[in-house]
Design an enzyme around this catalytic site. Structure first.
Site, PDB file in Angstrom:
ATOM      1  N   SER A 182     -18.750   6.002  -1.743  1.00 59.80           N
ATOM      2  CA  SER A 182     -18.661   4.866  -1.395  1.00 59.80           C
ATOM      3  C   SER A 182     -20.303   4.469  -0.750  1.00 59.80           C
ATOM      4  O   SER A 182     -20.928   4.933  -0.281  1.00 59.80           O
ATOM      5  CB  SER A 182     -17.617   3.845  -0.763  1.00 59.80           C
ATOM      6  N   TYR A 212     -13.684   4.000   8.373  1.00 59.14           N
ATOM      7  CA  TYR A 212     -13.576   4.116   6.656  1.00 59.14           C
ATOM      8  C   TYR A 212     -15.214   4.537   6.654  1.00 59.14           C
ATOM      9  O   TYR A 212     -15.099   5.557   5.751  1.00 59.14           O
ATOM     10  CB  TYR A 212     -13.622   1.839   5.840  1.00 59.14           C
TER      11      TYR A 212
HETATM   12  P1  NDP Z   1      -7.342  -0.760  -5.041  1.00 57.26           P
HETATM   13  O1  NDP Z   1      -6.718  -0.842  -4.159  1.00 57.26           O
HETATM   14  O2  NDP Z   1      -7.863  -1.785  -6.559  1.00 57.26           O
HETATM   15  O3  NDP Z   1      -6.883   0.730  -5.472  1.00 57.26           O
HETATM   16  C1  NDP Z   1      -6.543   1.855  -4.453  1.00 57.26           C
HETATM   17  C2  NDP Z   1      -6.487   2.933  -5.344  1.00 57.26           C
HETATM   18  O4  NDP Z   1      -5.661   3.646  -4.410  1.00 57.26           O
HETATM   19  C3  NDP Z   1      -5.020   2.279  -5.865  1.00 57.26           C
HETATM   20  O5  NDP Z   1      -4.355   2.258  -7.245  1.00 57.26           O
HETATM   21  C4  NDP Z   1      -3.633   2.560  -4.897  1.00 57.26           C
HETATM   22  O6  NDP Z   1      -2.187   3.156  -5.720  1.00 57.26           O
HETATM   23  C5  NDP Z   1      -4.171   4.026  -4.367  1.00 57.26           C
HETATM   24  N1  NDP Z   1      -3.444   4.343  -3.081  1.00 57.26           N
HETATM   25  C6  NDP Z   1      -3.814   4.108  -2.072  1.00 57.26           C
HETATM   26  N2  NDP Z   1      -3.683   4.586  -0.938  1.00 57.26           N
HETATM   27  C7  NDP Z   1      -2.685   5.481  -1.790  1.00 57.26           C
HETATM   28  C8  NDP Z   1      -1.736   6.699  -1.610  1.00 57.26           C
HETATM   29  N3  NDP Z   1      -2.080   6.895   0.028  1.00 57.26           N
HETATM   30  N4  NDP Z   1      -1.222   7.491  -1.824  1.00 57.26           N
HETATM   31  C9  NDP Z   1      -1.279   7.804  -3.590  1.00 57.26           C
HETATM   32  N5  NDP Z   1      -2.422   6.944  -3.583  1.00 57.26           N
HETATM   33  C10 NDP Z   1      -2.744   5.728  -3.162  1.00 57.26           C
HETATM   34  O7  NDP Z   1      -8.931  -0.458  -4.580  1.00 57.26           O
HETATM   35  P2  NDP Z   1     -10.617   0.927  -5.685  1.00 57.26           P
HETATM   36  O8  NDP Z   1      -9.913   0.873  -6.966  1.00 57.26           O
HETATM   37  O9  NDP Z   1     -11.331  -0.492  -5.131  1.00 57.26           O
HETATM   38  O10 NDP Z   1     -10.475   1.556  -4.723  1.00 57.26           O
HETATM   39  C11 NDP Z   1     -10.355   3.200  -5.581  1.00 57.26           C
HETATM   40  C12 NDP Z   1     -11.549   3.816  -4.571  1.00 57.26           C
HETATM   41  O11 NDP Z   1     -13.075   3.025  -4.987  1.00 57.26           O
HETATM   42  C13 NDP Z   1     -10.922   3.737  -3.800  1.00 57.26           C
HETATM   43  O12 NDP Z   1     -11.214   5.011  -2.795  1.00 57.26           O
HETATM   44  C14 NDP Z   1     -12.081   3.563  -2.692  1.00 57.26           C
HETATM   45  O13 NDP Z   1     -12.878   3.248  -1.439  1.00 57.26           O
HETATM   46  C15 NDP Z   1     -12.978   2.844  -3.767  1.00 57.26           C
HETATM   47  N6  NDP Z   1     -13.935   2.016  -3.386  1.00 57.26           N
HETATM   48  C16 NDP Z   1     -13.804   0.629  -3.849  1.00 57.26           C
HETATM   49  C17 NDP Z   1     -14.677  -0.065  -3.375  1.00 57.26           C
HETATM   50  C18 NDP Z   1     -14.308  -1.823  -3.595  1.00 57.26           C
HETATM   51  O14 NDP Z   1     -15.538  -2.467  -3.581  1.00 57.26           O
HETATM   52  N7  NDP Z   1     -13.583  -1.865  -4.349  1.00 57.26           N
HETATM   53  C19 NDP Z   1     -16.592   0.363  -3.389  1.00 57.26           C
HETATM   54  C20 NDP Z   1     -16.628   1.577  -2.812  1.00 57.26           C
HETATM   55  C21 NDP Z   1     -16.032   2.227  -2.633  1.00 57.26           C
HETATM   56  P3  NDP Z   1      -0.772   2.871  -4.810  1.00 57.26           P
HETATM   57  O15 NDP Z   1      -0.941   1.336  -4.028  1.00 57.26           O
HETATM   58  O16 NDP Z   1       0.111   2.567  -6.084  1.00 57.26           O
HETATM   59  O17 NDP Z   1      -0.345   4.223  -4.399  1.00 57.26           O
HETATM   60  C1  8X3 Z   2     -15.865  -0.459  -0.382  1.00 60.61           C
HETATM   61  C2  8X3 Z   2     -17.165  -1.176   0.143  1.00 60.61           C
HETATM   62  O1  8X3 Z   2     -18.842  -1.806   1.623  1.00 60.61           O
HETATM   63  O2  8X3 Z   2     -16.814  -2.730   1.649  1.00 60.61           O
HETATM   64  O3  8X3 Z   2     -16.496   0.858  -0.185  1.00 60.61           O
HETATM   65  O4  8X3 Z   2     -17.563  -0.306   2.440  1.00 60.61           O
HETATM   66  S1  8X3 Z   2     -17.638  -1.612   0.824  1.00 60.61           S
END
Ligand code: NDP
Ligand code: 8X3
Length: 250
Positions: free
Chosen positions: A137, A150
């Site tokens: 991220s 985070y």
């Molecule tokens: P979502 O919340 O849409 O997806 C998160 C996914 O992670 C879900 O499929 C969830 O599945 C899974 N997950 C969460 N906790 C667990 C757990 N304990 N065990 C197994 N699976 C888990 O978020 P994003 O798609 O945005 O996030 C995906 C990645 O991208 C993350 O690492 C996030 O930090 C990163 N990211 C996101 C950004 C954003 O702005 N959205 C920006 C930068 C990075 P389930 O709940 O079914 O287990």
């Molecule tokens: C997710 C993006 O800016 O909320 O990693 O940290 S931010």
């Protein structure tokens, strides 16, 4: 045909990546805690590629190894690992942050990623091949107010990515990280514990990245020729300059 294991495939970036990979004829192992969503996605993508689902919590190390070690033979050799499962829990100053939230972020984003990697890497070493993409991220490149733990968890992902590159270099395994800025997914719903108004306010007033934008980049990264490794990539929506500067006009 290659096989990819994607953690966090029930939503957001992971789900979009699964859909994109299917277009490239990559067989899929879809992971997450919500089996109903995994099954729905499996039913949809099964028409294009072979799909297997694994329902487990990445925090549960016994389950991680049990599930991955019991993959059917046709799925047991993972060519591509997408370490994507993760989330933010809360957005509070360090002095008032919740210890449970801290535990969740470090256990999922850091330790969970390590457990899954440890379960997959030995076979990649045996095969002298493999490709690991760690989803970091912008929070792993800089810190922002109230982002403390985070940001720490994503700085750890950045460090683990670089360490994997060094340690796995001799085995011909490609390793790279993708660090997105603001992507509209369920991320903020989780961070703000279901407070929809707060979650939506994050993406109001500008055009954020969509999960498909990140999936498109992941797909580009994994379809480069073998001698090309995209090691570290930051992607923002055009309106975003860094973690705290977002030009809101809409
Ligand atoms: P979502 O919340 O849409 O997806 C998160 C996914 O992670 C879900 O499929 C969830 O599945 C899974 N997950 C969460 N906790 C667990 C757990 N304990 N065990 C197994 N699976 C888990 O978020 P994003 O798609 O945005 O996030 C995906 C990645 O991208 C993350 O690492 C996030 O930090 C990163 N990211 C996101 C950004 C954003 O702005 N959205 C920006 C930068 C990075 P389930 O709940 O079914 O287990
Ligand atoms: C997710 C993006 O800016 O909320 O990693 O940290 S931010």
């Amino acid at each position: 045909m290659k096989t990819a294991l994607i953690t966090g495939a029930t939503s957001g970036i992971g789900k979009a990546t699964a859909i994109e990979f299917a277009k490239h004829n990559i067989n899929l192992i879809l992971c997450g805690r919500r089996q109903d969503r995994l099954t729905t996605l499996q039913d949809k993508l099964n028409e294009q590629v072979n799909v297997h689902t694994l329902c487990f919590d990445v925090r549960d190390k016994e389950q991680v190894f049990k599930k991955i070690n019991s993959l059917p033979t046709e799925f047991s050799s993972v060519d591509i690992l997408i370490n994507n499962a993760g989330n933010a829990h809360g957005l509070s100053p360090i002095q008032t942050g919740s210890i449970d939230d801290w535990d969740a972020m470090l256990d999922i984003n850091v330790k969970g990623l390590l457990y899954v990697s440890k379960a997959i890497i030995p076979k990649m070493i045996t095969n002298s091949a493999g490709h690991i993409i760690n989803i970091g991220s912008i929070a792993g490149k800089e810190v922002y107010p109230n982002g403390n733990v985070y940001c720490a968890s994503k700085h750890a992902v950045d460090a683990i990515n670089k360490s994997m590159q060094i340690d796995l270099n001799q085995y011909g395994i490609r390793v790279g990280a993708i660090h997105p800025g603001l992507v509209e997914t369920e991320f903020s719903n989780v961070r703000f514990k279901g407070d929809e108004a707060k979650a939506n306010s994050i993406y109001n007033g500008f055009d954020p990245l969509r999960p498909e934008d990140v999936a498109d980049i992941i797909s580009f990264v994994v379809t480069r020729p073998y001698h090309v490794n995209i090691a570290d990539l930051v992607v923002f929506p055009t309106a975003q300059a860094n973690s705290t500067i977002v030009h809101k006009t809409l």
